[in-house]
Design a protein around this motif. Structure first.
Motif, PDB file in Angstrom:
ATOM      1  N   TYR A 162       0.529  -1.211   0.298  1.00 54.08           N
ATOM      2  CA  TYR A 162       0.258  -0.188  -0.153  1.00 54.08           C
ATOM      3  C   TYR A 162       0.757   1.095   0.057  1.00 54.08           C
ATOM      4  O   TYR A 162       0.142   2.080  -0.314  1.00 54.08           O
ATOM      5  CB  TYR A 162      -0.920  -0.301   1.249  1.00 54.08           C
ATOM      6  N   ILE A 163       1.900   1.528   0.496  1.00 56.03           N
ATOM      7  CA  ILE A 163       2.914   2.487   0.990  1.00 56.03           C
ATOM      8  C   ILE A 163       3.099   3.628  -0.658  1.00 56.03           C
ATOM      9  O   ILE A 163       3.084   4.668  -0.404  1.00 56.03           O
ATOM     10  CB  ILE A 163       4.477   2.163   1.549  1.00 56.03           C
ATOM     11  N   ASN A 164       3.021   2.690  -1.772  1.00 54.86           N
ATOM     12  CA  ASN A 164       3.589   3.740  -2.525  1.00 54.86           C
ATOM     13  C   ASN A 164       1.501   3.681  -4.175  1.00 54.86           C
ATOM     14  O   ASN A 164       1.543   4.293  -4.739  1.00 54.86           O
ATOM     15  CB  ASN A 164       4.701   3.175  -3.946  1.00 54.86           C
ATOM     16  N   ARG A 165       0.653   2.879  -3.209  1.00 55.37           N
ATOM     17  CA  ARG A 165      -0.300   3.300  -3.805  1.00 55.37           C
ATOM     18  C   ARG A 165      -1.189   4.620  -3.520  1.00 55.37           C
ATOM     19  O   ARG A 165      -1.346   5.262  -2.819  1.00 55.37           O
ATOM     20  CB  ARG A 165      -1.682   2.395  -3.731  1.00 55.37           C
ATOM     21  N   GLU A 166      -1.676   4.750  -5.248  1.00 53.77           N
ATOM     22  CA  GLU A 166      -2.515   6.011  -5.141  1.00 53.77           C
ATOM     23  C   GLU A 166      -3.787   6.098  -4.183  1.00 53.77           C
ATOM     24  O   GLU A 166      -4.318   4.189  -4.297  1.00 53.77           O
ATOM     25  CB  GLU A 166      -3.018   6.254  -6.602  1.00 53.77           C
ATOM     26  N   VAL A 167      -4.417   7.534  -2.865  1.00 55.29           N
ATOM     27  CA  VAL A 167      -5.355   7.413  -2.422  1.00 55.29           C
ATOM     28  C   VAL A 167      -6.733   6.953  -3.606  1.00 55.29           C
ATOM     29  O   VAL A 167      -6.994   8.096  -3.054  1.00 55.29           O
ATOM     30  CB  VAL A 167      -5.667   7.758  -1.607  1.00 55.29           C
ATOM     31  N   ASN A 168      -6.971   5.907  -4.469  1.00 51.43           N
ATOM     32  CA  ASN A 168      -7.787   6.443  -5.543  1.00 51.43           C
ATOM     33  C   ASN A 168      -8.727   5.823  -5.358  1.00 51.43           C
ATOM     34  O   ASN A 168      -9.474   4.751  -4.382  1.00 51.43           O
ATOM     35  CB  ASN A 168      -7.783   6.946  -6.474  1.00 51.43           C
ATOM     36  N   ALA A 169      -9.811   4.938  -6.577  1.00 47.93           N
ATOM     37  CA  ALA A 169     -11.033   4.015  -6.754  1.00 47.93           C
ATOM     38  C   ALA A 169     -10.239   2.949  -7.045  1.00 47.93           C
ATOM     39  O   ALA A 169     -11.412   1.965  -6.558  1.00 47.93           O
ATOM     40  CB  ALA A 169     -11.702   4.386  -8.215  1.00 47.93           C
ATOM     41  N   SER A 170      -9.352   2.342  -6.814  1.00 46.95           N
ATOM     42  CA  SER A 170      -8.816   0.961  -6.606  1.00 46.95           C
ATOM     43  C   SER A 170      -8.828   0.862  -5.668  1.00 46.95           C
ATOM     44  O   SER A 170      -8.613  -0.312  -5.449  1.00 46.95           O
ATOM     45  CB  SER A 170      -7.150   0.877  -7.191  1.00 46.95           C
ATOM     46  N   LEU A 171      -8.410   1.373  -4.554  1.00 50.16           N
ATOM     47  CA  LEU A 171      -9.159   0.553  -3.405  1.00 50.16           C
ATOM     48  C   LEU A 171      -9.897   0.118  -3.133  1.00 50.16           C
ATOM     49  O   LEU A 171     -10.985   1.063  -2.840  1.00 50.16           O
ATOM     50  CB  LEU A 171      -7.956   1.804  -1.985  1.00 50.16           C
ATOM     51  N   SER A 172     -10.590  -0.254  -1.458  1.00 54.27           N
ATOM     52  CA  SER A 172     -12.053  -0.806  -1.421  1.00 54.27           C
ATOM     53  C   SER A 172     -12.477   0.094  -0.074  1.00 54.27           C
ATOM     54  O   SER A 172     -11.338   0.803   0.368  1.00 54.27           O
ATOM     55  CB  SER A 172     -12.386  -2.290  -0.860  1.00 54.27           C
ATOM     56  N   GLY A 173     -13.490  -0.120   0.117  1.00 55.06           N
ATOM     57  CA  GLY A 173     -14.044   1.107   1.018  1.00 55.06           C
ATOM     58  C   GLY A 173     -13.318   0.699   2.565  1.00 55.06           C
ATOM     59  O   GLY A 173     -12.989   1.420   3.142  1.00 55.06           O
ATOM     60  N   GLY A 174     -12.561  -0.722   2.399  1.00 59.09           N
ATOM     61  CA  GLY A 174     -12.279  -0.885   4.027  1.00 59.09           C
ATOM     62  C   GLY A 174     -11.305  -0.629   3.993  1.00 59.09           C
ATOM     63  O   GLY A 174     -10.200  -0.174   5.658  1.00 59.09           O
ATOM     64  N   GLU A 175     -10.450  -0.698   2.571  1.00 64.40           N
ATOM     65  CA  GLU A 175      -8.676  -0.489   2.726  1.00 64.40           C
ATOM     66  C   GLU A 175      -8.864   0.804   3.408  1.00 64.40           C
ATOM     67  O   GLU A 175      -7.803   1.465   3.519  1.00 64.40           O
ATOM     68  CB  GLU A 175      -7.981  -0.942   1.096  1.00 64.40           C
ATOM     69  N   LEU A 176      -9.408   2.109   2.169  1.00 62.60           N
ATOM     70  CA  LEU A 176      -9.886   3.369   2.343  1.00 62.60           C
ATOM     71  C   LEU A 176     -10.202   4.117   4.538  1.00 62.60           C
ATOM     72  O   LEU A 176      -9.283   4.218   4.630  1.00 62.60           O
ATOM     73  CB  LEU A 176     -10.473   4.141   1.824  1.00 62.60           C
ATOM     74  N   LYS A 177     -10.163   2.701   4.911  1.00 62.67           N
ATOM     75  CA  LYS A 177     -10.932   3.147   6.376  1.00 62.67           C
ATOM     76  C   LYS A 177      -9.851   2.800   6.697  1.00 62.67           C
ATOM     77  O   LYS A 177      -9.711   3.812   7.955  1.00 62.67           O
ATOM     78  CB  LYS A 177     -12.374   2.143   6.173  1.00 62.67           C
ATOM     79  N   ARG A 178      -9.564   1.778   6.977  1.00 64.64           N
ATOM     80  CA  ARG A 178      -8.622   1.566   7.403  1.00 64.64           C
ATOM     81  C   ARG A 178      -7.172   3.155   6.938  1.00 64.64           C
ATOM     82  O   ARG A 178      -6.717   3.045   8.399  1.00 64.64           O
ATOM     83  CB  ARG A 178      -7.788   0.495   7.211  1.00 64.64           C
ATOM     84  N   ILE A 179      -6.939   3.344   6.319  1.00 59.22           N
ATOM     85  CA  ILE A 179      -5.389   4.032   5.496  1.00 59.22           C
ATOM     86  C   ILE A 179      -6.129   5.262   6.166  1.00 59.22           C
ATOM     87  O   ILE A 179      -4.863   6.514   7.099  1.00 59.22           O
ATOM     88  CB  ILE A 179      -5.162   4.217   3.838  1.00 59.22           C
ATOM     89  N   GLU A 180      -7.513   6.217   6.845  1.00 60.02           N
ATOM     90  CA  GLU A 180      -8.129   6.608   7.339  1.00 60.02           C
ATOM     91  C   GLU A 180      -7.282   6.952   8.864  1.00 60.02           C
ATOM     92  O   GLU A 180      -7.199   7.987   9.348  1.00 60.02           O
ATOM     93  CB  GLU A 180      -9.458   7.115   6.580  1.00 60.02           C
ATOM     94  N   ILE A 181      -7.689   6.511   9.395  1.00 65.53           N
ATOM     95  CA  ILE A 181      -7.771   5.461  10.391  1.00 65.53           C
ATOM     96  C   ILE A 181      -5.967   5.658  10.466  1.00 65.53           C
ATOM     97  O   ILE A 181      -5.101   6.465  11.584  1.00 65.53           O
ATOM     98  CB  ILE A 181      -8.435   4.394  11.124  1.00 65.53           C
ATOM     99  N   ALA A 182      -5.764   5.490   9.841  1.00 63.01           N
ATOM    100  CA  ALA A 182      -3.714   5.928  10.117  1.00 63.01           C
ATOM    101  C   ALA A 182      -3.605   6.720   9.781  1.00 63.01           C
ATOM    102  O   ALA A 182      -2.141   7.056  10.718  1.00 63.01           O
ATOM    103  CB  ALA A 182      -3.636   4.572   8.509  1.00 63.01           C
ATOM    104  N   THR A 183      -4.055   6.972   9.436  1.00 63.47           N
ATOM    105  CA  THR A 183      -3.714   8.769   9.133  1.00 63.47           C
ATOM    106  C   THR A 183      -3.852   9.598  10.159  1.00 63.47           C
ATOM    107  O   THR A 183      -3.604  10.828  11.044  1.00 63.47           O
ATOM    108  CB  THR A 183      -4.289   9.822   8.002  1.00 63.47           C
ATOM    109  N   VAL A 184      -4.676   9.174  11.831  1.00 64.93           N
ATOM    110  CA  VAL A 184      -5.541   9.708  12.603  1.00 64.93           C
ATOM    111  C   VAL A 184      -4.404   9.448  13.534  1.00 64.93           C
ATOM    112  O   VAL A 184      -4.148   9.971  14.470  1.00 64.93           O
ATOM    113  CB  VAL A 184      -6.751   9.547  13.193  1.00 64.93           C
TER     114      VAL A 184
END
Length: 243
Positions: free
Chosen positions: A127-149
């Protein structure tokens, strides 16, 4: 401490002006707080008011005694309020590493970014070099967002229905992340949720219904009275309640 004094808010509805929140008064100290209640009761509106997305019609919001009522979402973020949306924002052209660095407010190493991703159950190298775009699932985005918090480490971390739209496996891991945050992250963690499993790890439960605070107190005191009310606390083993 986060304090809300006499918060009210109205919005235009199908039949004219509708009052969404009515004279809300709350004090939220350090710890894990879950705000729950029936759909349409005003929970998400309250979260957006705390974050600065919506300005209340009347009342005050104080953060450690400072009036932040008229501050923008950006100004509140600088003061120490993080907000995770119900539907995370997708950023075309920005990598996961870039996003975590932006959240931290400084350029952080790949190793540090990977550590945050590992905390939310993601294999960093994938994930580290992937774009935060439509290729990510809802669950992946949720966890990435929590990582930013986690990277921000703010005094108030606010999540609006983090379980929405994710699968069972992601939900189970989400609970583990929140349990770890509960044990290790200082400040106030505020979650808007119907889910009993999230309610069960709260220190304090606040029930918002019909635009007012109908109950608030320790989980042990509040939760028993909610169980059995399908419109407030769903007894589920899956990520989503059956209406």
């Amino acid at each position: 401490m986060l304090e809300l004094k006499n918060i009210s808010f109205s919005a235009e509805g199908e039949n004219g002006q509708k009052q969404i929140l009515k004279d809300i008064n709350l004090k939220i100290d350090q710890g894990f707080v879950v705000i729950t209640g029936p759909n349409g009761g005003g929970k998400s509106t309250l979260a957006k008011i705390i974050a600065g997305i919506i300005t209340p019609d009347q009342g005050q919001i104080l953060l450690d005694g400072e009036d932040i009522t008229n501050l923008s979402i950006t100004e509140r973020a600088k003061k120490g309020i993080s907000f995770a949306f119900q539907q995370p924002v997708r950023f075309k052209g920005i990598t996961v590493h870039d996003l975590i660095s932006l959240a931290a407010g400084k350029e952080i190493s790949v190793a540090d970014a990977c550590a945050y991703l590992s905390q939310v159950g993601l294999c960093a190298r994938d994930y580290i070099n992937r774009e935060v775009n439509a290729s990510l699932s809802g669950g992946e985005l949720k966890r990435i967002e929590i990582a930013t918090v986690l990277a921000r480490g703010t005094c108030v971390s606010l999540f609006d229905e983090p379980e929405a739209g994710i699968d069972l496996w992601s939900f189970n891991n989400l609970i583990k992340v929140f349990e770890k945050m509960h044990d290790t992250l200082g400040g106030s963690i505020i979650i808007i949720s119907h889910q009993e499993r999230i309610l069960n790890i709260a220190d304090k439960v606040i029930v918002v219904a019909n635009g007012t605070v109908s109950q608030e107190g320790n989980r042990q005191d509040i939760l028993p009275s909610l169980l059995g009310k399908a419109d407030i606390a769903c007894k589920v083993l899956t990520a989503n309640c059956e209406e």
